[in-house]
Design an enzyme around this catalytic site. Structure first.
Site, PDB file in Angstrom:
ATOM      1  N   TYR A 279      64.088  45.004 -55.751  1.00 17.04           N
ATOM      2  CA  TYR A 279      64.877  46.222 -55.995  1.00 17.04           C
ATOM      3  C   TYR A 279      66.360  45.873 -56.161  1.00 17.04           C
ATOM      4  O   TYR A 279      67.018  46.317 -57.120  1.00 17.04           O
ATOM      5  CB  TYR A 279      64.670  47.192 -54.825  1.00 17.04           C
ATOM      6  CG  TYR A 279      65.399  48.504 -54.940  1.00 17.04           C
ATOM      7  CD1 TYR A 279      64.866  49.547 -55.679  1.00 17.04           C
ATOM      8  CD2 TYR A 279      66.629  48.704 -54.311  1.00 17.04           C
ATOM      9  CE1 TYR A 279      65.528  50.763 -55.791  1.00 17.04           C
ATOM     10  CE2 TYR A 279      67.294  49.906 -54.407  1.00 17.04           C
ATOM     11  CZ  TYR A 279      66.744  50.938 -55.154  1.00 17.04           C
ATOM     12  OH  TYR A 279      67.416  52.132 -55.257  1.00 17.04           O
TER      13      TYR A 279
ATOM     14  N   LYS B  79      68.799  46.407 -59.384  1.00 21.67           N
ATOM     15  CA  LYS B  79      69.949  47.317 -59.324  1.00 21.67           C
ATOM     16  C   LYS B  79      71.257  46.581 -59.598  1.00 21.67           C
ATOM     17  O   LYS B  79      72.203  47.159 -60.148  1.00 21.67           O
ATOM     18  CB  LYS B  79      69.974  48.052 -57.984  1.00 21.67           C
ATOM     19  CG  LYS B  79      68.830  49.054 -57.823  1.00 21.67           C
ATOM     20  CD  LYS B  79      68.941  50.195 -58.850  1.00 21.67           C
ATOM     21  CE  LYS B  79      67.880  51.244 -58.674  1.00 21.67           C
ATOM     22  NZ  LYS B  79      68.025  52.359 -59.614  1.00 21.67           N
TER      23      LYS B  79
HETATM   24  N1  NAD Z   1      67.154  58.156 -52.670  1.00 25.44           N
HETATM   25  C1  NAD Z   1      68.180  57.349 -52.477  1.00 25.44           C
HETATM   26  O1  NAD Z   1      68.766  57.327 -51.398  1.00 25.44           O
HETATM   27  C2  NAD Z   1      68.629  56.426 -53.586  1.00 25.44           C
HETATM   28  C3  NAD Z   1      69.685  55.576 -53.311  1.00 25.44           C
HETATM   29  C4  NAD Z   1      70.152  54.729 -54.311  1.00 25.44           C
HETATM   30  C5  NAD Z   1      69.576  54.773 -55.570  1.00 25.44           C
HETATM   31  N2  NAD Z   1      68.535  55.605 -55.791  1.00 25.44           N
HETATM   32  C6  NAD Z   1      67.965  55.574 -57.137  1.00 25.44           C
HETATM   33  O2  NAD Z   1      67.862  56.884 -57.635  1.00 25.44           O
HETATM   34  C7  NAD Z   1      66.752  56.978 -58.537  1.00 25.44           C
HETATM   35  C8  NAD Z   1      65.836  58.102 -58.080  1.00 25.44           C
HETATM   36  O3  NAD Z   1      65.364  57.773 -56.789  1.00 25.44           O
HETATM   37  P1  NAD Z   1      64.662  58.828 -55.823  1.00 25.44           P
HETATM   38  O4  NAD Z   1      65.068  58.471 -54.446  1.00 25.44           O
HETATM   39  O5  NAD Z   1      64.865  60.190 -56.340  1.00 25.44           O
HETATM   40  O6  NAD Z   1      63.141  58.358 -55.990  1.00 25.44           O
HETATM   41  P2  NAD Z   1      61.805  59.206 -56.230  1.00 25.44           P
HETATM   42  O7  NAD Z   1      60.698  58.262 -55.928  1.00 25.44           O
HETATM   43  O8  NAD Z   1      61.862  60.498 -55.499  1.00 25.44           O
HETATM   44  O9  NAD Z   1      61.853  59.539 -57.795  1.00 25.44           O
HETATM   45  C9  NAD Z   1      61.647  58.584 -58.787  1.00 25.44           C
HETATM   46  C10 NAD Z   1      61.039  59.269 -59.991  1.00 25.44           C
HETATM   47  O10 NAD Z   1      60.864  58.281 -61.019  1.00 25.44           O
HETATM   48  C11 NAD Z   1      59.605  58.525 -61.623  1.00 25.44           C
HETATM   49  N3  NAD Z   1      59.060  57.309 -62.254  1.00 25.44           N
HETATM   50  C12 NAD Z   1      58.613  56.194 -61.627  1.00 25.44           C
HETATM   51  N4  NAD Z   1      58.120  55.334 -62.520  1.00 25.44           N
HETATM   52  C13 NAD Z   1      58.269  55.908 -63.748  1.00 25.44           C
HETATM   53  C14 NAD Z   1      57.937  55.497 -65.061  1.00 25.44           C
HETATM   54  N5  NAD Z   1      57.321  54.318 -65.313  1.00 25.44           N
HETATM   55  N6  NAD Z   1      58.244  56.325 -66.083  1.00 25.44           N
HETATM   56  C15 NAD Z   1      58.833  57.528 -65.847  1.00 25.44           C
HETATM   57  N7  NAD Z   1      59.159  57.976 -64.621  1.00 25.44           N
HETATM   58  C16 NAD Z   1      58.869  57.159 -63.578  1.00 25.44           C
HETATM   59  C17 NAD Z   1      58.710  58.985 -60.475  1.00 25.44           C
HETATM   60  O11 NAD Z   1      57.553  59.636 -60.935  1.00 25.44           O
HETATM   61  C18 NAD Z   1      59.664  59.877 -59.706  1.00 25.44           C
HETATM   62  O12 NAD Z   1      59.611  61.209 -60.158  1.00 25.44           O
HETATM   63  C19 NAD Z   1      66.092  55.611 -58.535  1.00 25.44           C
HETATM   64  O13 NAD Z   1      66.571  54.843 -59.611  1.00 25.44           O
HETATM   65  C20 NAD Z   1      66.555  55.011 -57.220  1.00 25.44           C
HETATM   66  O14 NAD Z   1      66.550  53.630 -57.234  1.00 25.44           O
HETATM   67  C21 NAD Z   1      68.035  56.429 -54.835  1.00 25.44           C
END
Ligand code: NAD
Length: 258
Positions: free
Chosen positions: A163, A167
């Protein structure tokens, strides 16, 4: 002197915004934020039924959104989604390259299968969705691309080796995209969220030790909510950021300052 001429620089009303990963978590939140701000939102996800629920929820509140199916790891699927959005809305002004996955495991136990799964969504997906939409934006005369980084873009996080690699790569990719696409009036920036409660991070929140470790490192103390991301997202999607490209905005409650 009159600099703003009455213009609201942050106004995004009428823009067509594509959010990938809009079925759940932060992507679902971004879709709502842009719809509530007057945008037409293309909500895309591999979980099609769930992303249909996102779009239906937005429409039920009187805002504009439609659901699109995409697997961001497959170029054919990306192209198909892009064409469907053009058929529906005629253009794409803003891309939020948000779809992402995580799998927690020690570095010494990462399998090739897990490595390929995470990199294909988090890095290859961001790369080729960005490429497809940039081609459309070029023809339109400009656009805004917002790629989603993480704390893991900057620091190592235990049991998140793949990951963090992806990133870190997203930030380097964004810089290169910003250089190449600048002449086409396409601004490419990153948002790097800290910890927000979503399906991805719920296991950390539910583990008392992990949660305490996280909260001890956030100067503003609490986890973020998607509302905390609204300002940076609207800034990067609007003409308020027209001279900002290749940048990353950290929205982490101050974690990376310490
Ligand atoms: N939640 C946090 O605290 C956090 C922190 C830093 C970065 N992020 C980043 O934010 C983004 C969203 O994260 P989140 O926490 O909402 O995660 P989440 O798991 O709730 O959502 C991720 C979404 O991506 C979709 N997805 C996965 N594989 C896919 C594919 N092959 N094609 C299309 N869609 C696909 C999933 O179905 C899901 O709806 C990610 O890139 C994550 O790395 C999140």
């Amino acid at each position: 002197m009159n600099i703003l001429n009455g213009q609201n620089l942050f106004d995004v009303a009428g823009k067509v915004v594509l959010v990938t990963g809009a079925a759940t978590g932060l992507g679902e939140g971004y879709a709502h934020i842009f719809a509530e701000s007057g945008c037409k939102v293309a909500c895309a996800d591999i979980q099609f039924e769930k992303v249909q629920e996102t779009a239906a929820d937005i429409c039920s509140q009187g805002f504009e959104a439609r659901a699109f199916r995409v697997d961001v790891t497959k170029q054919d699927s990306i192209r198909h989604m892009a064409q469907e959005i053009l058929d529906a809305y005629g253009r794409i002004d803003v891309l939020v390259n948000n779809a992402g996955v995580e799998h927690i495991e020690p570095y010494t136990e990462v399998t090739e299968e897990h490595y390929d799964f995470i990199t294909s969504v988090n890095l290859k997906g961001v790369f080729f969705v960005g490429q497809e939409i940039a081609r459309i934006m070029k023809k339109q005369g400009g656009g805004k691309i917002i790629n989603i980084g993480s704390l893991g873009s900057y620091i190592g996080l235990a049991e998140s080796s793949v990951y963090c690699s992806t990133k870190g790569g997203v930030i380097q990719l964004s810089k290169t995209m910003s250089i190449e696409l600048g002449a086409d009036n396409i601004q490419v920036n990153c948002v790097a969220p800290g910890y927000f409660i979503t399906p991805m991070t719920r296991p950390f929140y539910d583990d008392p030790d992990h949660r305490a470790w996280i909260e001890s490192r956030i100067p503003l103390h609490n986890w973020g909510t998607v509302r905390d991301l609204a300002g940076p997202m609207l800034f990067l999607a609007s003409s308020a950021s027209d001279y900002v490209t290749g940048a990353t905005i950290k929205v982490d409650g101050g974690w990376l300052a310490s």
